[in-house]
Design a protein around this motif. Structure first.
Motif, short mmCIF file in Angstrom:
data_model
loop_
_atom_site.label_atom_id
_atom_site.label_comp_id
_atom_site.label_asym_id
_atom_site.label_seq_id
_atom_site.Cartn_x
_atom_site.Cartn_y
_atom_site.Cartn_z
N SER A 125 13.40 12.20 39.73
CA SER A 125 14.40 10.82 40.42
C SER A 125 14.96 10.63 39.23
CB SER A 125 13.24 9.95 40.15
OG SER A 125 12.03 9.88 41.13
N LEU A 126 15.60 11.97 39.06
CA LEU A 126 16.75 11.90 38.11
C LEU A 126 17.69 10.75 38.43
CD1 LEU A 126 16.73 15.91 37.51
CD2 LEU A 126 16.75 13.75 35.72
N LYS A 127 19.10 9.99 37.39
CA LYS A 127 19.51 9.28 37.59
C LYS A 127 20.59 9.60 36.95
CE LYS A 127 16.06 5.01 37.01
NZ LYS A 127 15.14 4.45 36.50
N PRO A 128 22.25 8.85 37.55
CA PRO A 128 22.98 9.77 36.49
C PRO A 128 22.91 9.07 35.10
CG PRO A 128 23.63 8.25 38.28
CD PRO A 128 21.45 8.09 38.01
N GLU A 129 22.22 8.54 34.63
CA GLU A 129 21.75 7.51 33.23
C GLU A 129 20.70 8.76 32.18
OE1 GLU A 129 21.47 5.85 35.97
OE2 GLU A 129 20.28 4.68 35.17
N ASP A 130 20.42 9.91 32.97
CA ASP A 130 19.65 11.31 31.92
C ASP A 130 20.57 12.35 31.59
OD1 ASP A 130 17.28 10.50 35.20
OD2 ASP A 130 17.35 9.74 32.63
N THR A 131 21.83 11.72 32.26
CA THR A 131 22.39 13.04 32.26
C THR A 131 22.93 12.58 30.51
OG1 THR A 131 24.38 12.63 33.80
CG2 THR A 131 24.99 13.71 31.62
N ALA A 132 23.10 14.12 29.82
CA ALA A 132 22.59 14.25 28.58
C ALA A 132 22.30 16.00 28.07
CB ALA A 132 21.49 13.83 27.48
N VAL A 133 22.90 16.51 27.19
CA VAL A 133 22.20 17.80 25.75
C VAL A 133 21.40 17.37 26.46
CG1 VAL A 133 22.25 18.92 24.65
CG2 VAL A 133 24.45 18.90 25.72
N TYR A 134 20.15 18.19 26.76
CA TYR A 134 18.52 18.07 25.94
C TYR A 134 18.29 19.24 24.91
CZ TYR A 134 17.51 14.39 29.96
OH TYR A 134 17.52 13.09 31.02
N TYR A 135 17.07 18.32 24.35
CA TYR A 135 16.89 19.69 22.82
C TYR A 135 14.92 19.69 22.90
CZ TYR A 135 21.87 19.50 21.35
OH TYR A 135 23.26 19.46 21.06
N CYS A 136 14.83 21.43 23.40
CA CYS A 136 13.57 20.95 22.50
C CYS A 136 13.44 21.17 21.14
CB CYS A 136 13.32 22.61 23.24
SG CYS A 136 11.33 23.15 22.49
N ALA A 137 11.92 20.21 20.51
CA ALA A 137 12.30 20.13 19.50
C ALA A 137 10.28 20.50 18.80
CB ALA A 137 12.25 18.92 18.90
N ALA A 138 10.35 20.99 17.73
CA ALA A 138 9.02 21.70 17.70
C ALA A 138 8.45 20.97 15.71
CB ALA A 138 9.33 23.41 17.86
N ALA A 139 7.46 20.52 16.04
CA ALA A 139 7.27 20.23 14.10
C ALA A 139 5.80 20.77 14.36
CB ALA A 139 7.11 18.55 14.04
N TYR A 140 5.64 21.31 12.47
CA TYR A 140 4.37 21.47 12.78
C TYR A 140 3.40 20.07 12.06
CZ TYR A 140 4.92 26.75 12.41
OH TYR A 140 5.01 27.85 12.13
N SER A 166 15.44 16.85 41.69
CA SER A 166 14.56 16.99 40.75
C SER A 166 14.87 18.61 39.47
CB SER A 166 12.81 17.13 41.13
OG SER A 166 12.54 15.85 41.28
N LEU A 167 14.13 18.56 38.21
CA LEU A 167 14.99 19.59 37.22
C LEU A 167 13.62 19.93 36.45
CD1 LEU A 167 18.71 18.77 35.78
CD2 LEU A 167 17.29 21.03 37.30
N ARG A 168 13.60 21.27 36.17
CA ARG A 168 12.50 21.63 35.64
C ARG A 168 13.09 22.07 34.27
NH1 ARG A 168 6.65 24.70 35.33
NH2 ARG A 168 7.58 26.71 35.16
N LEU A 169 12.60 21.90 32.82
CA LEU A 169 13.29 22.52 32.01
C LEU A 169 11.86 23.64 31.57
CD1 LEU A 169 15.48 19.82 29.57
CD2 LEU A 169 16.60 21.60 31.88
N SER A 170 12.49 24.47 30.33
CA SER A 170 11.51 24.76 29.44
C SER A 170 12.05 25.10 28.46
CB SER A 170 11.34 26.80 29.96
OG SER A 170 10.87 25.99 31.94
N CYS A 171 10.42 25.07 27.09
CA CYS A 171 11.41 25.86 26.46
C CYS A 171 10.27 26.97 25.42
CB CYS A 171 11.31 25.06 25.39
SG CYS A 171 11.38 25.38 23.36
N ALA A 172 10.11 27.79 24.67
CA ALA A 172 9.44 29.08 24.61
C ALA A 172 10.04 29.24 22.88
CB ALA A 172 9.38 30.37 25.28
N ALA A 173 8.51 28.13 22.60
CA ALA A 173 9.29 28.96 20.72
C ALA A 173 8.17 30.52 20.84
CB ALA A 173 7.69 28.06 20.19
N SER A 174 8.77 31.11 19.43
CA SER A 174 8.20 31.71 18.69
C SER A 174 7.02 32.03 18.26
CB SER A 174 9.06 32.83 18.14
OG SER A 174 8.73 31.31 16.92
#
Length: 121
Positions: free
Chosen positions: A82-97, A17-25
C-alpha cells in the motif's frame, strides 16, 4: 567491519508493493531500515533484533510494511505494501551490534549504500 548490500527498490504507483533486501557480511545484533527524503532527516522505518526477535516500526509505516529476516540472521527484508507518494525516499539498510534507542540513526554502526524508492500518485 560489516558490509551491507541492498537490492530492490524502484518506481511504482500508489497502492503498489515493493520488497527490499539487505545482505550482511556477518550477523549483527539488529538489522533494520531507515529512509531519507530530500530536505528531510533520516527517518526510522523498522528494525528486528536477536534479543526479543520482535519487529519494530515507525508510525508512518506501521500496518503497511513488514520486516523479516532469514534463518541465518544475516539477510533482512522489508515488504512494503500500500505504498504512498509520501513513502518516496532513499531507503537505507542499517545494522548494529548494540543500541540504546533503535529509532536513532546515530546508534547504528553500519549502513548500506541506499536504494531509491519512488511512488507516483
Amino acid at each position: 567491519q560489516v558490509q551491507l548490500v541492498q537490492s530492490g527498490g524502484g518506481l511504482v504507483q500508489a497502492g503498489d508493493s515493493l520488497r527490499l533486501s539487505c545482505a550482511a557480511s556477518r550477523r549483527t545484533y539488529a538489522m533494520g531500515w531507515f529512509r531519507q527524503a530530500p530536505g528531510k532527516e533520516r527517518e526510522f522505518v523498522s528494525v528486528i533484533n536477536w534479543g526479543d526477535n520482535l519487529p519494530y516500526y515507525g508510525g508512518a509505516v506501521k500496518g503497511r510494511f513488514t520486516i523479516s529476516r532469514d534463518s541465518a540472521g544475516d539477510t533482512v527484508y522489508l515488504q512494503m505494501n500500500s505504498l504512498k507518494p509520501e513513502d518516496t525516499a532513499v531507503y537505507y539498510c542499517a545494522a548494529a551490534y548494540y543500541y540504546r534507542d533503535y529509532r536513532s540513526a546515530g546508534e547504528y554502526q553500519f549502513w548500506g549504500q541506499g536504494t531509491q524508492v519512488t511512488v507516483s500518485s
